[in-house]
Design a protein around this motif. Structure first.
Motif, PDB file in Angstrom:
ATOM      1  N   SER A  53       0.839  -1.153  -0.067  1.00  0.00           N
ATOM      2  CA  SER A  53       0.178  -0.083   0.016  1.00  0.00           C
ATOM      3  C   SER A  53       0.939   1.332   0.059  1.00  0.00           C
ATOM      4  N   PHE A  54       1.952   1.157   0.333  1.00  0.00           N
ATOM      5  CA  PHE A  54       2.713   2.372   0.415  1.00  0.00           C
ATOM      6  C   PHE A  54       3.473   2.782  -0.883  1.00  0.00           C
ATOM      7  N   ASP A  55       3.190   4.163  -1.089  1.00  0.00           N
ATOM      8  CA  ASP A  55       3.542   4.879  -2.188  1.00  0.00           C
ATOM      9  C   ASP A  55       5.334   4.963  -2.283  1.00  0.00           C
ATOM     10  N   PHE A  56       5.958   4.161  -2.875  1.00  0.00           N
ATOM     11  CA  PHE A  56       7.472   4.485  -2.551  1.00  0.00           C
ATOM     12  C   PHE A  56       8.105   5.291  -3.358  1.00  0.00           C
ATOM     13  N   THR A  57       7.273   5.892  -4.478  1.00  0.00           N
ATOM     14  CA  THR A  57       7.552   6.917  -5.457  1.00  0.00           C
ATOM     15  C   THR A  57       7.742   8.005  -4.702  1.00  0.00           C
ATOM     16  N   ALA A  58       7.319   8.502  -3.711  1.00  0.00           N
ATOM     17  CA  ALA A  58       7.535   9.633  -2.791  1.00  0.00           C
ATOM     18  C   ALA A  58       8.845   9.808  -2.522  1.00  0.00           C
ATOM     19  N   PHE A  59       9.593   8.904  -2.423  1.00  0.00           N
ATOM     20  CA  PHE A  59      11.051   9.053  -1.847  1.00  0.00           C
ATOM     21  C   PHE A  59      11.928   9.509  -3.199  1.00  0.00           C
ATOM     22  N   GLN A  60      11.386   9.377  -4.396  1.00  0.00           N
ATOM     23  CA  GLN A  60      12.078   9.883  -5.881  1.00  0.00           C
ATOM     24  C   GLN A  60      12.008  11.544  -5.725  1.00  0.00           C
ATOM     25  N   ARG A  61      11.174  12.003  -4.701  1.00  0.00           N
ATOM     26  CA  ARG A  61      11.126  13.438  -4.605  1.00  0.00           C
ATOM     27  C   ARG A  61      12.326  13.948  -3.837  1.00  0.00           C
ATOM     28  N   LEU A  62      13.246  13.135  -3.325  1.00  0.00           N
ATOM     29  CA  LEU A  62      14.228  13.735  -2.490  1.00  0.00           C
ATOM     30  C   LEU A  62      15.325  13.771  -3.623  1.00  0.00           C
ATOM     31  N   ILE A  63      15.440  14.678  -4.347  1.00  0.00           N
ATOM     32  CA  ILE A  63      16.455  14.716  -5.300  1.00  0.00           C
ATOM     33  C   ILE A  63      17.740  15.091  -4.920  1.00  0.00           C
ATOM     34  N   GLY A  64      17.847  16.147  -3.821  1.00  0.00           N
ATOM     35  CA  GLY A  64      19.173  16.519  -3.445  1.00  0.00           C
ATOM     36  C   GLY A  64      19.877  15.200  -2.645  1.00  0.00           C
ATOM     37  N   THR A  65      19.124  14.258  -1.992  1.00  0.00           N
ATOM     38  CA  THR A  65      19.773  13.153  -1.466  1.00  0.00           C
ATOM     39  C   THR A  65      20.005  12.066  -2.839  1.00  0.00           C
ATOM     40  N   GLN A  66      19.456  12.039  -3.744  1.00  0.00           N
ATOM     41  CA  GLN A  66      19.441  11.235  -5.043  1.00  0.00           C
ATOM     42  C   GLN A  66      21.021  11.802  -5.615  1.00  0.00           C
ATOM     43  N   ASP A  67      20.945  13.363  -5.762  1.00  0.00           N
ATOM     44  CA  ASP A  67      22.241  13.535  -6.349  1.00  0.00           C
ATOM     45  C   ASP A  67      23.525  13.364  -5.396  1.00  0.00           C
ATOM     46  N   ALA A  68      23.384  13.318  -4.024  1.00  0.00           N
ATOM     47  CA  ALA A  68      24.336  13.346  -3.295  1.00  0.00           C
ATOM     48  C   ALA A  68      25.114  11.704  -3.241  1.00  0.00           C
ATOM     49  N   ILE A  69      24.138  10.814  -3.786  1.00  0.00           N
ATOM     50  CA  ILE A  69      24.415   9.243  -3.993  1.00  0.00           C
ATOM     51  C   ILE A  69      24.892   9.230  -5.409  1.00  0.00           C
ATOM     52  N   THR A  70      24.159   9.693  -6.255  1.00  0.00           N
ATOM     53  CA  THR A  70      24.677   9.179  -7.626  1.00  0.00           C
ATOM     54  C   THR A  70      25.865  10.074  -8.380  1.00  0.00           C
ATOM     55  N   ASP A  71      26.213  11.070  -7.592  1.00  0.00           N
ATOM     56  CA  ASP A  71      27.565  11.869  -7.899  1.00  0.00           C
ATOM     57  C   ASP A  71      28.676  11.348  -7.498  1.00  0.00           C
ATOM     58  N   GLU A  72      28.749  10.084  -6.650  1.00  0.00           N
ATOM     59  CA  GLU A  72      29.635   9.652  -6.036  1.00  0.00           C
ATOM     60  C   GLU A  72      30.076   8.537  -6.645  1.00  0.00           C
ATOM     61  N   ALA A  73      30.625   8.404  -7.793  1.00  0.00           N
ATOM     62  CA  ALA A  73      30.862   7.060  -8.445  1.00  0.00           C
ATOM     63  C   ALA A  73      32.130   6.354  -7.919  1.00  0.00           C
ATOM     64  N   GLY A  74      32.280   5.217  -7.963  1.00  0.00           N
ATOM     65  CA  GLY A  74      33.332   4.461  -7.513  1.00  0.00           C
ATOM     66  C   GLY A  74      33.651   4.334  -6.064  1.00  0.00           C
ATOM     67  N   LYS A  75      32.498   4.802  -5.220  1.00  0.00           N
ATOM     68  CA  LYS A  75      32.602   4.769  -3.819  1.00  0.00           C
ATOM     69  C   LYS A  75      31.564   3.649  -3.252  1.00  0.00           C
ATOM     70  N   ILE A  76      31.834   3.611  -2.033  1.00  0.00           N
ATOM     71  CA  ILE A  76      30.947   2.788  -1.146  1.00  0.00           C
ATOM     72  C   ILE A  76      30.294   3.804  -0.061  1.00  0.00           C
ATOM     73  N   LEU A  77      29.193   4.111  -0.338  1.00  0.00           N
ATOM     74  CA  LEU A  77      28.523   5.019   0.538  1.00  0.00           C
ATOM     75  C   LEU A  77      27.514   4.491   1.627  1.00  0.00           C
ATOM     76  N   TYR A  78      27.319   4.916   2.778  1.00  0.00           N
ATOM     77  CA  TYR A  78      26.562   4.228   3.774  1.00  0.00           C
ATOM     78  C   TYR A  78      25.760   5.549   4.451  1.00  0.00           C
ATOM     79  N   VAL A  79      24.821   5.248   4.846  1.00  0.00           N
ATOM     80  CA  VAL A  79      23.861   6.264   5.607  1.00  0.00           C
ATOM     81  C   VAL A  79      23.765   5.654   6.997  1.00  0.00           C
ATOM     82  N   PRO A  80      24.373   6.420   7.819  1.00  0.00           N
ATOM     83  CA  PRO A  80      24.462   6.038   9.358  1.00  0.00           C
ATOM     84  C   PRO A  80      23.013   6.094   9.977  1.00  0.00           C
TER      85      PRO A  80
END
Length: 921
Positions: free
Chosen positions: A12-39
């Motif tokens: 029932s949850f609309d997970f597309t809502a998380f797609q609106r977090l564009i800033g967080t998305q860019d912070a992840i996709t701009d870091e090629a070649g790395k292992i990123l973690y969210v503490p």
């Protein structure tokens, strides 16, 4: 609670809502070649699914959150392997418990890899917009600057309507960060809706009964349910844990002795004269007595010893831990213990009329105390457990004598425990004698028949509407209505085969009929808006557009969207389509009608054709797969191909579909009035246009704040009035008369109806295990994409029937993957994420399966469950018919959440669909 949230929101949850977090998305996709973690300091529900929705990129591999040091190391190595395979161009991201972050450099081989921390990196406005889209409500004003906190608050708001703060939860004291719970001391400060959700998740669904207990009794219940759900990991933090641990560590004979002592004292009180030796079922030698004295002191926290000859004081003290004492009791022992007090209570009930006022009231208070303590057992075990020890035929008359005295002494507050059916029936009998019989005479004397069902539903919905303003409710009238409601449910189930085949009754398969000559028919299918919904619209006065005709139509068993819609579109009942859920089977193949797209020849096994002929308007994604694809093989359907609606709100839904209707009618007008158009094009135009508003009930509900019963119908009525007006305006281009029909696939049992009935009949329940533990069922292979490291998918999907001799169908599984996901994935890897499980077609109120044998006695065993109906489909379906199913009238599998209503079961509110006809002049 993490697992409970995931189960509640899985579909029932609309997970597309998380797609609106564009800033967080860019912070992840701009870091090629790395292992990123969210503490994170808390276990994150749907952790992989959340990050997959945010990233939505094939260049980023999302991994599941590790919960301990071993999983953390494996996650790091999986990430390194992925980066190496992609020549260092990829990116890895996962949630990581904060205590593990500092140990990254301790893992061999990590010195060659770049690690970086990412966080919620969006503006406050964006975060709030994403929250509202996912949860369906605005977030609290407090700032959210942590992604884990964002998910916790959003998911709890979506599941309950209220937010849970990280300060209200606690994790276990061990090294695994995989679950969290709400400590008892925190419960009062947690929003009520969240509190009810959590209590339900640990097996305390009846929060009203829980709230009626004093704090000590609540802790008895809470501690034992916490132990049963999570074991010592969480319970050891609670103040009554040492009591529970001590009692559960005792020899079963001593546990029984304590229970027998307490029950005997509660029944006799001042007449109590038993010794501990008389109550024991084993010899009390010196060692046993020493154990009793030591355990009693540990339990009570006192230095006082048990008086073996006069243990009355010890019995009274032990009642403080009543629920914990009875945590491990089985049904046979509990019934025997109750039987020891029945004779005393029976004697009291026969003599109480002769007692003086003080003695009579003292007796009532004694019984009330006993039932109050038994409420702990009802919450810890289940109301059905206690009800089994108090059968109605033996206890109703006894309780009625006590209730009569309580009422005569103006003490209606006593003996008011709704968890006990015999007590409820006793109260009903007393009220029947006290209240005017004419209030319920019409209901009581109404003949149960399908012909009288509309009249009864009118009375039923009138009662629902009249009791929504917290006005006093006539218990007698409510009980008579519920009893008659149940009789109508039984009548409908008994005559279901007749309903489907007999022209005297309007069934879903009869709804799409050809219009009369020279007339055009426009049919609107509304999901989940049933006959009782229409009656409630009238009760509240929220629908101003009066129809020319109103018909009650009967839905399928189960009253579930894929089954019902396929029947409407094809004109075939479920027994002919073979569709009972989203994942039907044909032979050994299992199809997913909700998600998967199939090749054009996927349904070549369909040979049956019907005369249904119409133009279907709906959102295009349902035209390429699912129910519409199936229906197109059976009926003659023309699809609108250019419809594109962003269905965020009701105005968008209405405007989008009305625009498409106008376009369709304009095309029809042009073709029929243009002499240059080929005859084939003319023939392609339909005089019957069908408009399907799928997921309508979900969209409507999202517009409301939670639990707004009356506002739901206000919004629904306004929408229908505006839609009918717009459609009538759109049809003015057509010279022929245009009739508009509004139909539904099924109704719904509203949450209010469900709770009202289950409060009256607390022993009613529905679980999937009622079928799986009673009847041996066939198995199937199911892909668990959540465990797959080679894809970001997180769904579960059946693929094929499994036998003892078969292996997972690797080729069929591989065909479900994208070319990129499948690249380099071995057959063994696919087998690793494939489970062999019981093949069930199920929803919140039904479950179907295929037996592995034809043992008739096992079918009769299924009829033991109150308010659960057994269904054995008969016929020759296009898809294979399941051969056994259980359908619930009232209860749902997971009694939580905030939904306005439920469907899929056999209550008359669900089975009563609707047809409204608005004729053109």
């Amino acid at each position: 609670m993490k697992e409970a949230l995931e189960q509640s929101l899985e579909d029932s949850f609309d997970f597309t809502a998380f797609q609106r977090l564009i800033g967080t998305q860019d912070a992840i996709t701009d870091e090629a070649g790395k292992i990123l973690y969210v503490p994170t300091d808390l276990p994150v529900p749907f952790d992989k699914r959340v990050l997959s929705a945010i990233v939505d990129s094939d260049d980023v591999r999302v991994l599941s959150m590790p919960v301990d040091e071993w999983e953390f190391q494996e996650t790091i190595y999986t990430g390194i392997e992925y980066l190496v395979d992609n020549d260092g161009d990829g990116t890895i991201v996962f949630f990581c418990p904060r205590p593990l972050v500092d140990s990254i450099q301790d893992i061999p081989g990590t010195a060659f890899v770049h690690f970086d921390r990412v966080q919620l990196d969006d503006t406050t406005r964006t975060i709030r917009d994403a929250f509202e889209r996912g949860a369906g409500t605005e977030p609290r004003p407090s700032t959210i600057d942590d992604l884990a906190e964002f998910t916790l608050r959003a998911f709890t708001a979506a599941a309950t309507g209220a937010e849970l703060s990280p300060t209200h939860i606690q994790t276990s004291t061990d090294d695994r960060l995989d679950e969290f719970y709400i400590p008892y001391e925190t419960l009062p400060s947690v929003p009520t809706a969240v509190r009810e959700f959590f209590l339900d998740s640990i097996g305390i669904p009846t929060t009203e009964l829980f709230d009626s207990l004093d704090p000590a009794a609540q802790q008895n219940v809470y501690t034992t349910r916490l132990l049963a759900t999570y074991g010592d990991r969480f319970a050891q933090n609670e103040p009554k844990y040492h009591v529970a641990a001590e009692i559960q560590g005792l020899d079963p004979e001593l546990q029984h002795l304590y229970r027998a002592l307490v029950i005997k004292w509660l029944a006799q009180r001042r007449l109590f004269d038993s010794t501990l030796t008389e109550l024991a079922t084993t010899a009390l030698d010196r060692d046993v007595i020493d154990t009793i004295q030591a355990s009693y002191q540990q339990i009570t926290g006192q230095d006082t010893a048990v008086n073996i000859q006069e243990p009355g004081h010890a019995a009274e003290t032990l009642t403080q831990h009543f629920g914990i004492l009875f945590h491990t009791v089985d049904e046979d022992e509990f019934t025997d213990l109750v039987n020891t007090v029945r004779d005393q209570l029976s004697s009291d009930s026969q003599q109480i009329e002769d007692y003086g006022p003080d003695q009579a009231l003292n007796t009532i208070e004694k019984v009330d105390t006993l039932l109050n303590l038994l409420a702990e057992v009802a919450l810890i075990k289940h109301p059905r457990f206690v009800n089994a020890a108090f059968p109605e035929d033996r206890w109703t008359d006894i309780f009625e004598q006590f209730i009569h005295v309580a009422y005569e002494n103006d003490r209606e507050d006593l003996l008011d425990y709704r968890y006990l059916t015999a007590l409820n029936q006793a109260r009903k009998q007393e009220l029947r004698e006290r209240e005017a019989e004419d209030l319920a005479e019409d209901i009581r004397t109404l003949e149960v028949d399908l012909d009288t069902l509309p009249h009864f539903l009118d009375q039923w919905t009138s009662f629902l509407a009249d009791t929504r303003d917290d006005e006093p409710v006539s218990d007698l009238l409510q009980q008579e209505l519920i009893g008659k409601y149940d009789s109508y449910c039984a009548e409908l189930v008994d005559r279901y085969d007749e309903i489907v085949t007999d022209d005297n009754w309007l069934h879903l398969s009869d709804l799409l009929t050809e219009p009369d000559d020279d007339r055009v028919k426009l049919t609107v299918i509304l999901d989940s808006v049933g006959y009782t919904d229409y009656l409630l619209l009238n009760q509240f006065g929220f629908l101003t557009t009066e129809p020319d005709d109103v018909d009650l139509a009967f839905s399928n068993m189960p009253s579930y969207t894929p089954s019902a819609i396929s029947t409407i579109l094809t004109g075939l009942p479920a027994e002919a389509t073979g569709i009972y859920s989203w994942q039907p089977r044909h032979g050994d193949d299992i199809f997913d009608l909700q998600h998967s797209s199939y090749d054009p020849d996927a349904f070549d096994f369909i040979e049956e054709r019907t005369e249904n002929d119409f133009h279907l308007i709906q959102r295009p994604q349902l035209n390429s797969s699912g129910i519409s694809r199936f229906a197109d093989q059976v009926a003659d359907i023309r699809f609108s191909s250019d419809l594109n609606i962003e269905a965020d709100h009701l105005d968008a839904v209405r405007n989008g579909f009305v625009d498409e209707v106008e376009s369709t009618l304009n095309e029809r007008h042009h073709v029929l009035n243009n002499d240059d158009v080929d005859p084939e094009a003319r023939a392609a135009q339909r005089s019957h246009i069908v408009l399907y508003l799928e997921d309508f009930d979900k969209i409507l509900h999202e517009m409301l704040s939670f639990a707004e019963f009356e506002n739901y119908y206000n919004t629904l009525g306004n929408f229908l009035d505006a839609l009918l007006e717009d459609l009538r305006e759109a049809t003015t281009i057509i010279e022929n008369p245009v009739d508009i029909e509004v139909i539904s696939d099924h109704g719904k049992l509203t949450r209010y109806e469900m709770e009202m009935i289950l409060n009256e009949r607390p022993e009613h329940e529905f679980t999937q295990q009622m079928l799986t533990e009673t009847v041996p069922l066939q198995h199937a292979y199911r892909i668990n994409f959540r465990d797959a490291e080679f894809t970001n998918r997180t769904d579960l999907q059946f693929v094929a029937v499994a036998t003892d001799d078969s292996d997972p169908p690797v080729d069929r599984i591989r065909a479900l993957l994208t070319e990129e996901d499948a690249d380099g994935v071995s057959d063994d890897t696919l087998r690793d994420v494939t489970e062999k499980v019981e093949y069930l077609q199920s929803g919140s109120k039904f479950v179907y399966g295929w037996r592995t044998d034809s043992d008739a006695t096992s079918i009769s065993d299924l009829r033991q469950f109150d308010s659960v109906d057994t269904h054995q489909p008969r016929g020759d379906g296009i898809f294979d018919l399941p051969d056994i199913g259980l359908l619930s009238r009232y209860d749902i599998k997971n009694r939580s959440g905030h939904d306005h209503g439920y469907h899929g079961g056999t209550s008359i509110s669900e089975m009563a669909a609707l047809r409204l006809t608005y004729q053109d002049a």
